[in-house]
Motif scaffolding. Structure first.
Motif, PDB file in Angstrom:
ATOM      1  N   ASP A   1      -9.829  -2.427 -11.292  1.00 16.81           N
ATOM      2  CA  ASP A   1      -8.526  -2.545 -10.760  1.00 16.81           C
ATOM      3  C   ASP A   1      -7.177  -1.567 -11.164  1.00 16.81           C
ATOM      4  O   ASP A   1      -6.112  -1.753 -10.776  1.00 16.81           O
ATOM      5  CB  ASP A   1      -7.867  -3.980 -10.673  1.00 16.81           C
TER       6      ASP A   1
ATOM      7  N   GLN B   1     -11.653   0.084  -4.098  1.00 24.22           N
ATOM      8  CA  GLN B   1     -12.747  -0.098  -3.646  1.00 24.22           C
ATOM      9  C   GLN B   1     -13.828  -0.508  -4.397  1.00 24.22           C
ATOM     10  O   GLN B   1     -15.112  -0.871  -3.797  1.00 24.22           O
ATOM     11  CB  GLN B   1     -13.344   0.823  -2.416  1.00 24.22           C
TER      12      GLN B   1
ATOM     13  N   PRO C   1      -4.946   1.173  -3.155  1.00 25.43           N
ATOM     14  CA  PRO C   1      -6.083   0.304  -2.960  1.00 25.43           C
ATOM     15  C   PRO C   1      -7.243   0.605  -3.773  1.00 25.43           C
ATOM     16  O   PRO C   1      -7.620   1.772  -3.831  1.00 25.43           O
ATOM     17  CB  PRO C   1      -6.252  -0.041  -1.535  1.00 25.43           C
TER      18      PRO C   1
ATOM     19  N   ASN D   1       0.839  -1.333  -0.079  1.00 23.79           N
ATOM     20  CA  ASN D   1       0.069   0.138  -0.076  1.00 23.79           C
ATOM     21  C   ASN D   1       1.136   1.261   0.293  1.00 23.79           C
ATOM     22  O   ASN D   1       1.895   1.626   0.711  1.00 23.79           O
ATOM     23  CB  ASN D   1      -0.864   0.142   1.306  1.00 23.79           C
TER      24      ASN D   1
END
Length: 268
Positions: A247, A243, A241, A205
């Protein structure tokens, strides 16, 4: 006071044909070392960025209160007056204030890149193709005052009118280097700059990474991502990331998120 200048009123004039060729053909830009810039703001940004104005063309019916002398300053370029019909033919867009310049291009070799501090923040884009994405990356780099933008295996001519326009002049405000992927990796290693690759695999991340040291944020294309050579040489793959259902995001949006996180960590 407006200076006297030679008038061109025919679209068949050799200079008019030259301007059109420079706008339309990358080969002509590379052969002559010249490119076209439209608008007072862009011309002045180019000059501030160290570009030389060779010829200035202006249309008095459009230019309004803009001072030609303020644009040319003390550089004494050739100044040419053109008719409104000729300007309409050579201008890429109708809202460029009636001024257009022929500028000398720069050498973007990696050896010309110079860092002013020991912890540079560098944006790397591999094989960017769409002028809109390149322009947006350059705008983001300017907004964050990154130390350099490096373009690996470029697919587009930097001096394309579409890139100049989409970058709103930020082509001229950034320090830009161009090379192959191997050359840029070697350059980053030589300068002890850590390589952070935006990638989906073996990734961390981005908010968990430390970008305070000399760092290069490396972006691939939206379609194929980064080539294997970048991933093999990455110090750390990083990910934003997601949600939702997809992607990936637009490359310029992703770059902006990563760059401003790095700037936040650095206290800016």
């Amino acid at each position: 006071m407006r200076m006297e200048a030679k008038l061109i009123s025919s679209a068949q004039n050799p200079l008019v044909k030259k301007v059109l060729q420079l706008k339309e053909k990358s080969r002509e830009r590379k052969k002559t070392g010249l490119f076209v810039v439209e608008g007072q703001r862009e011309i002045e940004l180019a000059q501030k960025g160290g570009y030389t104005l060779q010829t200035l063309l202006f249309c008095p019916e459009i230019i309004g209160d803009i001072s030609i002398e303020s644009i040319t300053k003390s550089l004494n370029p050739e100044v040419i007056q053109v008719s409104e019909s000729v300007y309409g033919k050579i201008a890429h867009r109708g809202t460029t204030e009636g001024v257009l310049g022929l500028m000398l291009s720069k050498n973007h070799a990696l050896e010309n890149i110079c860092f002013k501090n020991k912890t540079p923040l560098v944006l790397v884009a591999e094989a960017p193709e769409k002028p809109g994405n390149i322009g947006a990356l350059l705008r983001t780099a300017d907004a964050a005052a990154v130390d350099a933008v490096l373009i690996a295996n470029p697919k587009s001519d930097l001096y394309s009118p579409n890139i100049i326009r989409s970058s709103v002049g930020c082509l001229f405000t950034n320090q830009i280097g161009v090379g192959t992927t191997d050359e840029i990796i070697a350059f980053l290693r030589t300068n002890q700059i850590k390589i952070y690759c935006a990638a989906l695999t073996a990734s961390k991340n981005y908010v968990e990474c430390d970008f305070k040291a000399a760092s290069a944020l490396v972006m691939g294309t939206e379609a194929t991502g980064l080539t294997e050579n970048w991933l093999k040489n990455s110090d750390q793959n990083i990910i934003i990331p997601m949600q939702g259902e997809i992607d990936s995001m637009n490359v310029s949006v992703s770059a902006a998120i990563l760059i401003f996180e790095a700037k936040r960590q650095r206290g800016f």
